[in-house]
Design a protein around this motif. Structure first.
Motif: not given
Length: 430
Positions: A12, A318, A321-322, A328, A331, A419
């Motif tokens: 992260e 995003i 990545l999800r 959530e 993110v 998120a």
């Protein structure tokens, strides 16, 4: 596997740091990041510098008061000299006994009888109003800012042979060591035709700089016995100058001092004479802290703008990545770290800049004086000769907590927005 990922994992931090590294295609995000960084740096630096200057000014102001004046003055209310005569006087005739009783109080470091009077000091056609303090040589040597001044001419050991005057008064009248200074008092000899002014000349044996403009420009010290004769105070004293161990807390000493002083005793402390000014300083400190805190908040709000732009530019990332399994929460933490990095780096830079300003305040003021041709700091208005600064850990900590707190709080909204971005919507047109 995502559910088992620990909060603020190394990946992260890695993703957040990569997002903060500007690329040419994302110049707008880079500009907003730099604006936020510079704004927080300047805001924190200004806050620390202001708090340091205000703390230094208050400390220097109080030190010049406590180092040159009585912490508490013991004097008498006017009392009838002879019952039924209608003549009143506040002169202390038993000053020695009173001074000994006061000096015996725990917490009192010195009790010195004083004679006080105002005169006109003249030399070679120049004149100025001065305040004369009649004091013994031994007691004079216990006054910190006079016995150990910033600068001095002559020797305090020769005080019994003449008078000691402030450097401002000496400069105003053009007086040097060994010169004769003429003092004129309206309280002179009493004759059948009334009271005639008293004129006497004294040799200047000591010139001191106490650090307060008003003291150095008006104060004269005269041997106690000579002052008694000069001001017609034979066998008496006007007041007792009291120095204590803890001048910031005088309340516990009030009752013992009143008892030791006897009937008709009145007290006047340095806090009574300066309380309104010190309260004004405290109010100004609070107001300046609030104003500068608002400036830090405005700078921190730029982080929100930059993060909103970053979230918009990174919508595709995003979504990817999800779909790869990031939650959530992950993110949200990534974009929170983006804003937090800016806040932390800006705060560190601001603390460094503010501390350097406070440490090198003399050089900074010299440069400002040079730019303005001198006269930026007027001691006749501010009382002390230079702008001091005093770095305090509590002040630096307040600035750091404020800056980091605001920086972290303002990142929550854009981080939550990132998120909650629907990965399907983010990848629909990719």
């Amino acid at each position: 596997m995502a559910s088992r990922t620990a909060p603020f994992s190394p990946f992260e931090f890695l993703i957040a740091w990569r997002y903060l590294r500007a690329r040419r295609a994302e110049g707008g995000v880079s500009v907003m990041t730099w604006i936020s960084l510079i704004g927080i740096t300047l805001g924190v630096a200004a806050l620390i510098a202001t708090l340091a200057v205000r703390a230094g000014f208050r400390a220097e102001f109080v030190d010049t008061i406590l180092g040159s004046n009585a912490h508490v003055t013991v004097y008498s209310a006017p009392m009838e000299v002879v019952e039924g005569s209608g003549v009143y006087s506040s002169l202390m005739r038993d000053y020695q006994v009173r001074a000994e009783r006061v000096a015996a109080i725990p917490g009192v470091t010195r009790a010195a009888p004083l004679i006080r009077g105002q005169v006109m000091a003249t030399k070679d056609g120049r004149s100025n109003v001065a305040e004369v303090y009649g004091i013994s040589a031994a007691d004079l040597q216990t006054i910190p800012r006079v016995a150990n001044p910033e600068t001095a001419l002559g020797s305090i050991e020769q005080f019994g042979e003449g008078i000691a005057i402030g450097s401002g008064l000496a400069r105003e009248l053009g007086v040097g060591l060994g010169d004769k200074l003429k003092l004129i008092s309206p309280e002179g000899a009493k004759t059948a035709f009334g009271t005639s002014p008293r004129v006497s000349a004294y040799t200047v044996t000591y010139i001191f700089t106490a650090g307060r403009w008003d003291i150095d420009r008006t104060r004269i010290y005269m041997p106690f016995a000579e002052a008694q004769s000069y001001f017609n105070r034979e066998a008496g004293a006007d007041e007792i100058e009291v120095m204590v161990e803890d001048p910031e807390h005088l309340e516990p000493l009030a009752v013992p001092l009143m008892r030791a002083g006897g009937d008709g005793t009145l007290l006047w402390s340095w806090q009574d004479s300066s309380s309104s000014f010190l309260r004004a300083l405290d109010i100004e400190d609070n107001v300046m802290f609030v104003i500068l805190s608002i400036l830090v908040l405005i700078a921190a709000m730029n982080i929100t703008s930059g993060l909103i732009m970053l979230v918009k530019n990174k919508g595709r990332d995003i979504g990817i990545l999800r779909t790869m399994g990031l939650t959530e929460g992950s993110v949200m933490r990534v974009f929170f770290l983006c804003g937090a990095f800016t806040g932390v780096i800006g705060t560190i830079a601001g603390v460094t800049l503010g501390c350097l300003f406070a440490i090198y305040i003399d050089q900074v003021m010299s440069f400002v004086n040079w730019l303005n041709g001198g006269g930026v700091w007027d001691p006749s208005i501010r009382g002390i000769y230079e702008l001091p600064a005093k770095l305090q850990g509590a002040d630096v900590a307040k600035a750091v907590i404020l800056s980091l707190g605001l920086s972290f709080v303002v990142t929550i909204f854009p981080a939550r927005r990132a998120a909650r971005l629907n990965p399907v919507e983010a990848l629909r047109y990719e």
